[in-house]
Design an enzyme around this catalytic site. Structure first.
Site, mmCIF file in Angstrom:
data_model
loop_
_atom_site.group_PDB
_atom_site.id
_atom_site.type_symbol
_atom_site.label_atom_id
_atom_site.label_comp_id
_atom_site.label_asym_id
_atom_site.label_seq_id
_atom_site.Cartn_x
_atom_site.Cartn_y
_atom_site.Cartn_z
ATOM 1 N N LYS A 165 -30.594 -31.597 56.644
ATOM 2 C CA LYS A 165 -30.086 -32.166 55.393
ATOM 3 C C LYS A 165 -30.319 -33.682 55.306
ATOM 4 C CE LYS A 165 -26.561 -28.587 54.662
ATOM 5 N NZ LYS A 165 -25.116 -28.324 54.376
ATOM 6 N N TYR B 13 -28.357 -23.218 45.992
ATOM 7 C CA TYR B 13 -26.937 -23.015 46.318
ATOM 8 C C TYR B 13 -26.180 -22.318 45.191
ATOM 9 C CZ TYR B 13 -26.699 -25.730 50.707
ATOM 10 O OH TYR B 13 -26.815 -26.166 52.009
ATOM 11 N N GLU C 73 -33.820 -16.954 51.118
ATOM 12 C CA GLU C 73 -33.968 -18.395 51.330
ATOM 13 C C GLU C 73 -35.350 -18.743 51.893
ATOM 14 O OE1 GLU C 73 -30.544 -19.603 53.621
ATOM 15 O OE2 GLU C 73 -29.176 -19.154 51.966
ATOM 16 N N ARG D 257 -26.570 -20.261 63.641
ATOM 17 C CA ARG D 257 -25.247 -20.696 63.166
ATOM 18 C C ARG D 257 -24.365 -21.137 64.330
ATOM 19 N NH1 ARG D 257 -24.297 -20.251 57.776
ATOM 20 N NH2 ARG D 257 -22.057 -20.049 58.015
ATOM 21 N N ARG E 47 -23.591 -29.978 64.560
ATOM 22 C CA ARG E 47 -22.623 -30.634 63.671
ATOM 23 C C ARG E 47 -21.614 -31.478 64.434
ATOM 24 N NH1 ARG E 47 -22.224 -25.506 59.513
ATOM 25 N NH2 ARG E 47 -23.680 -26.287 57.934
ATOM 26 N N ASN F 45 -23.183 -32.553 56.518
ATOM 27 C CA ASN F 45 -23.051 -31.902 57.826
ATOM 28 C C ASN F 45 -24.393 -31.519 58.463
ATOM 29 O OD1 ASN F 45 -23.605 -29.794 56.154
ATOM 30 N ND2 ASN F 45 -21.753 -28.620 56.588
ATOM 31 N N THR G 97 -18.753 -25.514 59.827
ATOM 32 C CA THR G 97 -19.104 -26.301 58.630
ATOM 33 C C THR G 97 -18.507 -27.705 58.697
ATOM 34 O OG1 THR G 97 -19.021 -24.222 57.398
ATOM 35 C CG2 THR G 97 -19.090 -26.248 56.104
ATOM 36 N N PHE H 55 -16.923 -28.207 45.090
ATOM 37 C CA PHE H 55 -17.837 -29.180 45.707
ATOM 38 C C PHE H 55 -19.293 -29.002 45.259
ATOM 39 C CE2 PHE H 55 -17.253 -25.625 48.747
ATOM 40 C CZ PHE H 55 -18.569 -25.191 48.889
ATOM 41 N N HIS I 109 -28.302 -26.762 57.431
ATOM 42 C CA HIS I 109 -27.963 -25.506 56.761
ATOM 43 C C HIS I 109 -28.614 -24.374 57.532
ATOM 44 C CE1 HIS I 109 -27.843 -22.255 53.788
ATOM 45 N NE2 HIS I 109 -29.096 -22.041 54.137
HETATM 46 P P1 RTP Z 1 -24.634 -24.062 54.914
HETATM 47 O O1 RTP Z 1 -24.591 -22.997 53.835
HETATM 48 O O2 RTP Z 1 -25.094 -25.398 54.404
HETATM 49 O O3 RTP Z 1 -25.370 -23.601 56.131
HETATM 50 O O4 RTP Z 1 -23.162 -24.317 55.446
HETATM 51 P P2 RTP Z 1 -22.007 -23.273 55.712
HETATM 52 O O5 RTP Z 1 -22.490 -21.864 55.509
HETATM 53 O O6 RTP Z 1 -21.401 -23.631 57.024
HETATM 54 O O7 RTP Z 1 -20.975 -23.649 54.563
HETATM 55 P P3 RTP Z 1 -20.826 -23.082 53.079
HETATM 56 O O8 RTP Z 1 -19.436 -22.609 52.914
HETATM 57 O O9 RTP Z 1 -21.949 -22.136 52.753
HETATM 58 O O10 RTP Z 1 -21.003 -24.409 52.203
HETATM 59 C C1 RTP Z 1 -22.258 -24.905 51.893
HETATM 60 C C2 RTP Z 1 -22.282 -26.399 52.079
HETATM 61 O O11 RTP Z 1 -21.472 -27.006 51.073
HETATM 62 C C3 RTP Z 1 -20.900 -28.205 51.596
HETATM 63 N N1 RTP Z 1 -19.446 -28.118 51.551
HETATM 64 N N2 RTP Z 1 -18.688 -29.105 51.145
HETATM 65 N N3 RTP Z 1 -16.463 -30.717 50.425
HETATM 66 C C4 RTP Z 1 -16.259 -29.485 50.901
HETATM 67 O O12 RTP Z 1 -15.158 -29.019 51.064
HETATM 68 C C5 RTP Z 1 -17.419 -28.678 51.243
HETATM 69 N N4 RTP Z 1 -17.386 -27.443 51.687
HETATM 70 C C6 RTP Z 1 -18.679 -27.074 51.883
HETATM 71 C C7 RTP Z 1 -21.375 -28.348 53.027
HETATM 72 O O13 RTP Z 1 -22.546 -29.170 53.039
HETATM 73 C C8 RTP Z 1 -21.684 -26.918 53.399
HETATM 74 O O14 RTP Z 1 -22.573 -26.854 54.469
HETATM 75 MG MG MG Z 2 -23.547 -21.224 53.756
#
Ligand code: RTP
Ligand code: MG
Length: 140
Positions: free
Chosen positions: A11, A51, A128, A87, A104, A114, A93, A59, A117
């Protein structure tokens, strides 16, 4: 366990800090092979499309703005159980909850910024990878 492929993104917070090599070393140490990789600068609309599953989340706007703020490195990682393994190497996250030694934990700045992805299921990995790479770019 089967050999899988998963989509990874380094990222903007990480590319900006020149961390691509250090992050790639973590993948390789975990037995993941980088089989495709390119550096691109997403538009906010492209980030939004990628996304789309999060479009109702609070967010979402911030996420699309962040993901289009600087170039990213998109890559396909291959290995045994690559989706779950990636992962695991990424960590939680929110870096505050990420285990020691994870990407992370070591590099992420916040829950939003973070650093990486990773696809979360075989179906999302397929979608994807297809979003970013053509068949010609994927060596068997
Ligand atoms: P990713 O999809 O990026 O691999 O991350 P992830 O599965 O661990 O998390 P996900 O729930 O899919 O959220 C996607 C991305 O959105 C941002 N985020 N911001 N401000 C917030 O509370 C918040 N929560 C999520 C993060 O960049 C997260 O990786
Ligand atoms: Mg995700």
């Amino acid at each position: 366990m089967a050999i899988e492929r998963t989509l990874s993104i380094i990222k903007p917070d990480a590319t900006k800090r020149n961390l691509t090599g250090k992050i790639n070393a973590k993948f390789e140490e975990a037995g993941l092979r980088i089989v495709a990789q390119k550096r691109i600068h997403l538009s906010a609309a492209q980030a939004g499309q990628f996304y789309a599953e999060h479009s109702e989340r609070p967010f979402y706007g911030e996420l699309c703005e962040f993901m289009s703020s600087e170039p990213v490195v998109v890559q396909v990682l291959e290995g045994e159980g690559a989706i779950a393994k990636n992962r695991e190497v990424m960590g939680a996250t929110n870096p505050a909850n990420a285990a020691e030694g994870t990407i992370r934990k070591e590099f992420a700045l916040s829950v939003g910024e973070n650093s990486v992805h990773g696809s979360d299921s075989p179906d999302s990995a397929k979608r994807e990878i297809g979003f970013f790479f053509s068949g010609l770019e994927l060596v068997g």
